[in-house]
Design an enzyme around this catalytic site. Structure first.
Site, PDB file in Angstrom:
ATOM      1  N   LYS A 211       8.807  -1.039   4.558  1.00 30.91           N
ATOM      2  CA  LYS A 211       8.550  -0.142   3.973  1.00 30.91           C
ATOM      3  C   LYS A 211       7.039  -0.380   3.572  1.00 30.91           C
ATOM      4  CE  LYS A 211      10.836   3.859   1.389  1.00 30.91           C
ATOM      5  NZ  LYS A 211       9.215   4.050   0.354  1.00 30.91           N
ATOM      6  N   GLU A 212       6.911  -1.405   2.618  1.00 33.75           N
ATOM      7  CA  GLU A 212       5.433  -1.204   1.677  1.00 33.75           C
ATOM      8  C   GLU A 212       4.295  -1.094   2.403  1.00 33.75           C
ATOM      9  OE1 GLU A 212       7.503  -3.040  -2.635  1.00 33.75           O
ATOM     10  OE2 GLU A 212       6.909  -4.251  -1.167  1.00 33.75           O
ATOM     11  N   ASP A 283      12.628  -9.911  -5.994  1.00 31.34           N
ATOM     12  CA  ASP A 283      11.862 -10.339  -7.640  1.00 31.34           C
ATOM     13  C   ASP A 283      12.006 -12.137  -7.726  1.00 31.34           C
ATOM     14  OD1 ASP A 283      11.615  -8.185  -8.800  1.00 31.34           O
ATOM     15  OD2 ASP A 283      13.683  -8.085  -9.834  1.00 31.34           O
TER      16      ASP A 283
END
Length: 338
Positions: A211-212, A283
């Site tokens: 998506k990014e 993360d």
């Protein structure tokens, strides 16, 4: 500093993590959870009434990356701006109780601490309440952040840019920080978001998700095998703009893609998991990748280990750090070779 020769075995690799120091700069936040039960609808509005059974506060954003780095045995150094408010007080207290340094934390009276509160009942999230601003830092805040970064950089083996588009990082500061790191020979790894996507020129490793990648490059492509040429063309475009040494793209249930500086492309499939919650998986991926980059591991090995770690934390509910021993055992079970 890391050893000149990369570790030769998985136990050596995981032991070498203990000697690393990681500087994490970006958006820290609080993840607050409210658990309860709901048995009726409110007479005031068509919403469930939650009877609270317990509450919990956890470190989130860049602070959760720090927890992952710590869980892997390395020493994390956080560099961020938080509010001079109750949320900031709670965040600093959590840093203290978890043994994380607050040396690089800058407090500001001009912006709140980001707090994301989740309301859960019967194992499901009913609502999330975000208390935050997304405006860029002012001049005073930028100066304080830069001073903290410059002071901590000399202690770091690798820098992680943890960008959640909350305003702590901006184009000017990003380019300044990367330049400083390059001058000192410290590798930089990036977990980007949309706003500053094209600001991370000359970083060591760039890790967007699909998506990014689409949003950052303003390109349209799918995630099927038929769309692979369009996806790889997008990665090539990313290389033209940012010139990173390594591109690592997380592909959700399809695993990860990695391409090194010699343009060698590797697709690593995801491992079958019982997925409970994908929160915080990115993360974990960036934390593992950063340690591997600091130790000079090949890009495919870095991606494979990060892929394993990201999948493991998806089996847990909520944002939680990786378990080092579990990751080592998983890597040994799948026969990961360095």
């Amino acid at each position: 500093m890391p050893a000149a020769v990369p570790p030769a075995s998985l136990p050596e690799l995981f032991a070498a993590f203990n000697d690393l120091t990681v500087l994490i700069v970006g958006d820290v936040m609080m993840d607050a959870y409210v658990w309860g039960k709901t048995t009726r609808i409110s007479p005031e509005a068509p919403v469930p009434v939650v009877n609270v059974s317990r509450t919990e506060q956890r470190l989130g954003g860049a602070a959760n990356v720090a927890l992952n780095v710590q869980a892997l045995g390395a020493t994390p150094l956080l560099c961020a701006v938080i509010g001079d408010d109750q949320g900031g007080d709670q965040l600093l207290e959590l840093l203290r109780t978890t043994g994380l340094s607050a040396d690089g934390i800058v407090r500001s009276q001009h912006r709140p601490t980001t707090v994301k509160q989740r309301i859960l009942a019967h194992g499901q999230q009913l609502l999330r309440i975000d208390s935050e601003v997304e405006t860029d830092l002012n001049e005073e805040e930028n100066r304080g952040l830069a001073e903290s970064f410059e002071e901590l950089l000399s202690r770091a083996d690798v820098v992680i840019f943890e960008d959640y588009d909350k305003g702590v990082l901006n184009e000017k500061s990003i380019q300044h920080f990367i330049q400083l790191a390059r001058q000192q020979g410290v590798p930089t790894v990036v977990d980007p978001k949309k706003k500053n996507f094209l600001a991370y020129q000359h970083c060591t490793l760039f890790k967007p998700n699909l998506k990014e990648l689409r949003e950052g490059l303003k390109l349209e492509f799918g995630d099927t095998d038929a769309e692979k040429p369009a996806f790889e063309a997008a990665v090539a475009r990313l290389r033209e703009v940012l010139t990173p040494e390594i591109v690592l793209v997380t592909l959700s249930e399809r695993g990860v893609f990695v391409e090194n500086g010699q343009m060698k492309r590797t697709y690593i499939p995801a491992h079958l998991r019982s997925i409970s919650d994908v929160s915080g998986a990115g993360d974990t991926v960036i934390s593992i990748a950063a340690l591997c980059v600091a130790l000079g591991l090949p890009a495919p090995v870095t991606a494979a280990l990060a892929n394993l770690g990201g999948g493991l934390v998806c089996e847990q509910v909520g944002v939680v750090p990786i378990e080092k021993q579990l990751l080592l055992e998983e890597a040994q079970n799948v026969g990961l070779a360095l």
